[in-house]
Motif scaffolding. Structure first.
Motif, PDB file in Angstrom:
ATOM      1  N   ILE A   1       6.224  -6.261  -5.385  1.00 19.94           N
ATOM      2  CA  ILE A   1       7.637  -5.899  -5.288  1.00 19.94           C
ATOM      3  C   ILE A   1       7.823  -4.980  -4.092  1.00 19.94           C
ATOM      4  O   ILE A   1       7.134  -3.962  -3.982  1.00 19.94           O
ATOM      5  CB  ILE A   1       8.135  -5.213  -6.573  1.00 19.94           C
ATOM      6  CG1 ILE A   1       7.967  -6.143  -7.781  1.00 19.94           C
ATOM      7  CG2 ILE A   1       9.580  -4.761  -6.421  1.00 19.94           C
ATOM      8  CD1 ILE A   1       8.295  -5.470  -9.113  1.00 19.94           C
ATOM      9  N   HIS A   2       8.759  -5.335  -3.222  1.00 18.67           N
ATOM     10  CA  HIS A   2       9.022  -4.543  -2.027  1.00 18.67           C
ATOM     11  C   HIS A   2      10.084  -3.497  -2.319  1.00 18.67           C
ATOM     12  O   HIS A   2      11.198  -3.823  -2.733  1.00 18.67           O
ATOM     13  CB  HIS A   2       9.499  -5.468  -0.894  1.00 18.67           C
ATOM     14  CG  HIS A   2       9.934  -4.736   0.332  1.00 18.67           C
ATOM     15  ND1 HIS A   2      11.207  -4.850   0.867  1.00 18.67           N
ATOM     16  CD2 HIS A   2       9.273  -3.849   1.124  1.00 18.67           C
ATOM     17  CE1 HIS A   2      11.294  -4.092   1.941  1.00 18.67           C
ATOM     18  NE2 HIS A   2      10.149  -3.481   2.119  1.00 18.67           N
ATOM     19  N   ALA A   3       9.737  -2.220  -2.108  1.00 16.55           N
ATOM     20  CA  ALA A   3      10.658  -1.117  -2.402  1.00 16.55           C
ATOM     21  C   ALA A   3      11.242  -0.507  -1.137  1.00 16.55           C
ATOM     22  O   ALA A   3      11.588   0.671  -1.114  1.00 16.55           O
ATOM     23  CB  ALA A   3       9.963  -0.052  -3.227  1.00 16.55           C
ATOM     24  N   GLY A   4      11.361  -1.293  -0.083  1.00 14.40           N
ATOM     25  CA  GLY A   4      11.959  -0.794   1.150  1.00 14.40           C
ATOM     26  C   GLY A   4      13.454  -1.038   1.192  1.00 14.40           C
ATOM     27  O   GLY A   4      14.046  -1.574   0.255  1.00 14.40           O
ATOM     28  N   ASP A   5      14.076  -0.640   2.303  1.00 11.79           N
ATOM     29  CA  ASP A   5      15.521  -0.787   2.437  1.00 11.79           C
ATOM     30  C   ASP A   5      15.933  -2.136   3.010  1.00 11.79           C
ATOM     31  O   ASP A   5      17.065  -2.573   2.837  1.00 11.79           O
ATOM     32  CB  ASP A   5      16.085   0.327   3.328  1.00 11.79           C
ATOM     33  CG  ASP A   5      15.968   1.695   2.664  1.00 11.79           C
ATOM     34  OD1 ASP A   5      16.097   1.755   1.429  1.00 11.79           O
ATOM     35  OD2 ASP A   5      15.742   2.675   3.384  1.00 11.79           O
ATOM     36  N   GLY A   6      15.019  -2.814   3.711  1.00  8.89           N
ATOM     37  CA  GLY A   6      15.342  -4.100   4.306  1.00  8.89           C
ATOM     38  C   GLY A   6      15.023  -5.253   3.375  1.00  8.89           C
ATOM     39  O   GLY A   6      14.730  -5.081   2.193  1.00  8.89           O
TER      40      GLY A   6
ATOM     41  N   ILE B   1       5.259  -1.907  -3.570  1.00  8.62           N
ATOM     42  CA  ILE B   1       4.795  -1.433  -2.268  1.00  8.62           C
ATOM     43  C   ILE B   1       6.008  -1.104  -1.411  1.00  8.62           C
ATOM     44  O   ILE B   1       6.945  -1.902  -1.337  1.00  8.62           O
ATOM     45  CB  ILE B   1       3.923  -2.492  -1.554  1.00  8.62           C
ATOM     46  CG1 ILE B   1       2.704  -2.866  -2.402  1.00  8.62           C
ATOM     47  CG2 ILE B   1       3.465  -1.987  -0.202  1.00  8.62           C
ATOM     48  CD1 ILE B   1       1.806  -3.906  -1.762  1.00  8.62           C
ATOM     49  N   ASP B   2       6.001   0.043  -0.764  1.00 18.08           N
ATOM     50  CA  ASP B   2       7.111   0.369   0.131  1.00 18.08           C
ATOM     51  C   ASP B   2       6.749  -0.018   1.565  1.00 18.08           C
ATOM     52  O   ASP B   2       5.680  -0.565   1.843  1.00 18.08           O
ATOM     53  CB  ASP B   2       7.509   1.842   0.007  1.00 18.08           C
ATOM     54  CG  ASP B   2       6.461   2.809   0.546  1.00 18.08           C
ATOM     55  OD1 ASP B   2       5.426   2.352   1.077  1.00 18.08           O
ATOM     56  OD2 ASP B   2       6.673   4.035   0.435  1.00 18.08           O
ATOM     57  N   ASP B   3       7.665   0.265   2.498  1.00 15.63           N
ATOM     58  CA  ASP B   3       7.478  -0.162   3.882  1.00 15.63           C
ATOM     59  C   ASP B   3       6.219   0.408   4.513  1.00 15.63           C
ATOM     60  O   ASP B   3       5.573  -0.242   5.339  1.00 15.63           O
ATOM     61  CB  ASP B   3       8.699   0.249   4.720  1.00 15.63           C
ATOM     62  CG  ASP B   3       9.933  -0.582   4.395  1.00 15.63           C
ATOM     63  OD1 ASP B   3       9.772  -1.758   4.024  1.00 15.63           O
ATOM     64  OD2 ASP B   3      11.053  -0.040   4.495  1.00 15.63           O
ATOM     65  N   GLN B   4       5.869   1.633   4.131  1.00 13.72           N
ATOM     66  CA  GLN B   4       4.720   2.305   4.733  1.00 13.72           C
ATOM     67  C   GLN B   4       3.427   1.518   4.537  1.00 13.72           C
ATOM     68  O   GLN B   4       2.540   1.540   5.385  1.00 13.72           O
ATOM     69  CB  GLN B   4       4.577   3.708   4.118  1.00 13.72           C
ATOM     70  CG  GLN B   4       3.442   4.541   4.677  1.00 13.72           C
ATOM     71  CD  GLN B   4       3.765   5.147   6.035  1.00 13.72           C
ATOM     72  OE1 GLN B   4       4.929   5.180   6.433  1.00 13.72           O
ATOM     73  NE2 GLN B   4       2.756   5.614   6.737  1.00 13.72           N
ATOM     74  N   PHE B   5       3.323   0.800   3.424  1.00 16.23           N
ATOM     75  CA  PHE B   5       2.061   0.157   3.065  1.00 16.23           C
ATOM     76  C   PHE B   5       2.125  -1.368   3.104  1.00 16.23           C
ATOM     77  O   PHE B   5       1.197  -2.037   2.623  1.00 16.23           O
ATOM     78  CB  PHE B   5       1.613   0.651   1.689  1.00 16.23           C
ATOM     79  CG  PHE B   5       1.442   2.147   1.641  1.00 16.23           C
ATOM     80  CD1 PHE B   5       0.326   2.740   2.201  1.00 16.23           C
ATOM     81  CD2 PHE B   5       2.433   2.953   1.111  1.00 16.23           C
ATOM     82  CE1 PHE B   5       0.185   4.117   2.204  1.00 16.23           C
ATOM     83  CE2 PHE B   5       2.304   4.328   1.106  1.00 16.23           C
ATOM     84  CZ  PHE B   5       1.173   4.915   1.662  1.00 16.23           C
ATOM     85  N   LEU B   6       3.168  -1.913   3.712  1.00 18.62           N
ATOM     86  CA  LEU B   6       3.266  -3.370   3.845  1.00 18.62           C
ATOM     87  C   LEU B   6       2.069  -3.980   4.567  1.00 18.62           C
ATOM     88  O   LEU B   6       1.629  -5.082   4.210  1.00 18.62           O
ATOM     89  CB  LEU B   6       4.561  -3.751   4.562  1.00 18.62           C
ATOM     90  CG  LEU B   6       5.843  -3.694   3.721  1.00 18.62           C
ATOM     91  CD1 LEU B   6       7.039  -4.121   4.557  1.00 18.62           C
ATOM     92  CD2 LEU B   6       5.709  -4.567   2.486  1.00 18.62           C
ATOM     93  N   PRO B   7       1.503  -3.308   5.608  1.00 19.45           N
ATOM     94  CA  PRO B   7       0.331  -3.906   6.260  1.00 19.45           C
ATOM     95  C   PRO B   7      -0.868  -4.114   5.333  1.00 19.45           C
ATOM     96  O   PRO B   7      -1.772  -4.882   5.669  1.00 19.45           O
ATOM     97  CB  PRO B   7       0.006  -2.886   7.371  1.00 19.45           C
ATOM     98  CG  PRO B   7       1.300  -2.210   7.666  1.00 19.45           C
ATOM     99  CD  PRO B   7       1.983  -2.107   6.335  1.00 19.45           C
ATOM    100  N   MET B   8      -0.871  -3.444   4.178  1.00 21.18           N
ATOM    101  CA  MET B   8      -1.993  -3.585   3.244  1.00 21.18           C
ATOM    102  C   MET B   8      -1.760  -4.704   2.235  1.00 21.18           C
ATOM    103  O   MET B   8      -2.678  -5.077   1.492  1.00 21.18           O
ATOM    104  CB  MET B   8      -2.227  -2.258   2.508  1.00 21.18           C
ATOM    105  CG  MET B   8      -2.519  -1.083   3.422  1.00 21.18           C
ATOM    106  SD  MET B   8      -2.609   0.504   2.540  1.00 21.18           S
ATOM    107  CE  MET B   8      -4.146   0.320   1.646  1.00 21.18           C
ATOM    108  N   ALA B   9      -0.540  -5.231   2.188  1.00 22.28           N
ATOM    109  CA  ALA B   9      -0.178  -6.176   1.131  1.00 22.28           C
ATOM    110  C   ALA B   9      -1.044  -7.427   1.144  1.00 22.28           C
ATOM    111  O   ALA B   9      -1.528  -7.874   0.092  1.00 22.28           O
ATOM    112  CB  ALA B   9       1.298  -6.549   1.249  1.00 22.28           C
TER     113      ALA B   9
END
Length: 517
Positions: free
Chosen positions: A126-131, A104-112
Motif C-alpha cells: 500500500i502506497h502512503a504517499g501524496d501522489g 510504504i511511503d515515498d521515502q522507501f519506494l526504492p525498496m519495494a
C-alpha cells in the motif's frame, strides 16, 4: 482493555478537536476515527484476519497513526518496521512474523521491488504517499475513500497488539510482543508518574517504530490530546514547528537535544510554549544538560529509562534537575521505579545485591512483554519467575534511585540507536579476508558512542578500512556499520578462548566505565 477505546472516548467527548497535525494537514477526532474505520475495512477486505500481522515502513506522519489504529480497529497486529534497515533486514522481519500487508511511503519506494521479490510471502503493498500509487501498489487514500467503515473489532486484553523488532545477540532481530493489556498498563503507569499536560501538544520527532515514541503516541490518545508530527528529526523544521504549533512537550534523545540547541537558527525562534522536555535512550552529558536548561528556562526536564520489552521502567523527575539536586548528582540517576513497577538489582546468581553494588536490573510489572515471537528459549532466558532480565548493569542507592553504569550485553548506543556487536560481527565474518573480529563502542562527541571494529585478517589476505565498511553497508543498515576499523595481528583472549572486549575498549575509554544511562 483495547487500544482503540481511547478513540471512542474522544469521539464522544470532543469530536471536533484536532487530533493530528502534519505539515499543514489537520484532522479532527471525527475525521480521524472515520478514516480509521474505513481503513480497517479495507485491511479486512485485503485479507487481514483477527491476529494477522500487518506492517508499515514509513517516516512519521498522520497516516502512520491512522494505519496503526486501523490495524487494531480491524483486529490485526502491527509490525512497525525499522526505517534504518536494509532490504534483507526488512524482509527478515516480515518473514519472521508472516506479515501479509505492508504500507510504504515515498521515502522507501526504492525498496519495494526488493521486498516484493525476496519476501517468502509476497505482501500486499500500500502506497502512503501524496501522489499516484506506483504500479503493483494500492493507494492509501483511495482505500480510505472507497471502503465502508467497519465496527471496531475490540480485540484487547491479552490479545497481541504489536511486534517490535529489536536487535539480538544471536545476530538476528527478535520480535518483542506487546499485548493490548501490556501497552495499556505501561501507558497508565507512565501517566500516573508523569501526568499529561492539560491541553498539551506533543511533537513527535522520534521514529514511531521505537517503543518510546509509540508509547508517547498512545499516551496522547489516552489523554485525548493533539499529536503534532514531523517525518523525522531535523533541527530547523523542529524549531519552526515548535514555534508555529505552540508545542508544550518534547521527547528527544540527547544527540537531538544537542543538535537542537546548537543550531544557528535556535535564537531566532520563540520556544516559550514548551513546558516539558523528556530525554532518554542514551546518556546526556552534564554540559549539554546545563546548556539546554539555560537556553530553555522554565522547562521541566525528566529522564526515563526503559526498553522495548518493558516500556518505561523509571523516571527521574524535574525536581532532580534543580541546582540543589544536580549538586548531589541526582540528575545522573535514571530515577526510581514507577508506580506499579518493581525493580531490583541482582548478582549473576539472581540474589539481590546490597545498595550501592552494581548488578543486573530486573523488572516486574504489568507492562512487561509476554515474550519474543516464536523464540521460546530467548523468552525463557529473559523472563524468569516473573522478572524481566534486562541485561543492563546498575546500582541502587538508599533512596531507591537507580544509576546505570554499563550494558551487560555488548550493546552500543549510537545516537539513540541500539547496535548489537554480534550482528555486525556476523557480517564481518562473511568478508573473505576476515579471520576474526570484535565490535565495540568507542566515545564519539556527537553520537555518544561510535561503532568500532577490531579485525584480524586471514594470513596472506589484505583489506583496507574502506573495503570493510563497504562490505558492511551491503548487508546492514548504515548506522550499524563501523565508523572506524582497527587491524590487529591477534586478539586478546581469555583462558576459555573468548575475546576480551574490555581490553579492546580500555585504550579508547581511558579506563573509565562506559556510562549509558
Amino acid at each position: 482493555m483495547y487500544l482503540t477505546r481511547a478513540l471512542h472516548r474522544s469521539l464522544q467527548q470532543q469530536p471536533d478537536q484536532v487530533v493530528t497535525i502534519f505539515r499543514g494537514r489537520h484532522h479532527t477526532y471525527r475525521e480521524f476515527c472515520d478514516r480509521v474505520a474505513r481503513l480497517a475495512g479495507a485491511l479486512q477486505a485485503l485479507g487481514m484476519q483477527p491476529g494477522d500481522r500487518v506492517g508499515i515502513l514509513a517516516l512519521n506522519s498522520d497516516r502512520y497513526l491512522e494505519y496503526a489504529m486501523a490495524a487494531w480497529w480491524g483486529g490485526g497486529v502491527l509490525n512497525p518496521v525499522n526505517v534504518r534497515w536494509s532490504v534483507p533486514e526488512v524482509v527478515y522481519s516480515l518473514d519472521d512474523c508472516d506479515t501479509g500487508i505492508l504500507v510504504i511511503d515515498d521515502q522507501f519506494l526504492p525498496m519495494a521491488a526488493g521486498i516484493r521479490d525476496t519476501a517468502r510471502r509476497t505482501p500486499v503493498l500500500i502506497h502512503a504517499g501524496d501522489g499516484a500509487a506506483p504500479d503493483g501498489m494500492l493507494s492509501f487514500e483511495q482505500l480510505v475513500a472507497q471502503s465502508a467503515p467497519v465496527p471496531d473489532a475490540q480485540r484487547g486484553g491479552d490479545d497481541l497488539a504489536i511486534i517490535m523488532y529489536t536487535g539480538g545477540t544471536t545476530g538476528f532481530p527478535k520480535g518483542v510482543m506487546q499485548t493490548h493489556s501490556t501497552l495499556w498498563c505501561g501507558c497508565l503507569q507512565r501517566m500516573a508518574d508523569t501526568p499529561p499536560v492539560r491541553g498539551g501538544r506533543a511533537l513527535h520527532a522520534n521514529p514511531f517504530f521505537h517503543i518510546a515514541s509509540m508509547a508517547r503516541v498512545l499516551n496522547q490518545f489516552l489523554a485525548g490530546e493533539a499529536h503534532v508530527i514531523v517525518p523525522m528529526f531535523e533541527p530547523r523544521e523542529m524549531l519552526e514547528t515548535i514555534e508555529r504549533e505552540r508545542i508544550t512537550e518534547l521527547a528527544l534523545v540527547p544527540t537531538m537535544v544537542q543538535m537542537l540547541i546548537s543550531h544557528p537558527d535556535f535564537p531566532q525562534h520563540n520556544l516559550g510554549s514548551v513546558r516539558r522536555l523528556g530525554y532518554g535512550a542514551s546518556a546526556i552529558s552534564a554540559a549539554v544538560l546545563e546548556q539546554t536548561m539555560e537556553k530553555l528556562p522554565g522547562v521541566d526536564f525528566a529522564h526515563s529509562y526503559g526498553m522495548t520489552e518493558s516500556m518505561i521502567v523509571t523516571t527521574n523527575p524535574p525536581e532532580n534537575h534543580s541546582p540543589a539536586a544536580r549538586a548531589q548528582g541526582l540528575h545522573l540517576s535514571a530515577g526510581c521505579a514507577g508506580i506499579g513497577i518493581e525493580v531490583k538489582i541482582v548478582d549473576p546468581e539472581g540474589n539481590e545485591v546490597p545498595r550501592g553494588t552494581v548488578g543486573e536490573i530486573l523488572v516486574r510489572s504489568a507492562g512487561v512483554t509476554p515474550g519474543y515471537w516464536k523464540r521460546p528459549e530467548d523468552t525463557a532466558k529473559a523472563l524468569q519467575d516473573g522478572w524481566l532480565h534486562t541485561g543492563d548493569g546498575a546500582y541502587m542507592n538508599e533512596q531507591g534511585y537507580i544509576f546505570i553504569v554499563d550494558r551487560l550485553k555488548d550493546m552500543i548506543v549510537s545516537g539513540g540507536e541500539n547496535v548489537y556487536s554480534a550482528e555486525v560481527e556476523n557480517v564481518l565474518g562473511r568478508h573473505p579476508a576476515v579471520a576474526m573480529s570484535a565490535v565495540i563502542g568507542v566515545p564519539h562527541e556527537k553520537w555518544g558512542e561510535a561503532v568500532h571494529a577490531v579485525v584480524v585478517l586471514k594470513p596472506g589476505m589484505q583489506a583496507a578500512e574502506a573495503d570493510i565498511q563497504e562490505h558492511c553497508r551491503a548487508h546492514i543498515a548504515a548506522y550499524k556499520c563501523p565508523k572506524t576499523v582497527e587491524f590487529r595481528q591477534a586478539m586478546p583472549l581469555s583462558g576459555a578462548g573468548k575475546i576480551l572486549k574490555r581490553d579492546l575498549r580500555a585504550p579508547h575509554w581511558g579506563g573509565k566505565t562506559r556510562a549509558v544511562n
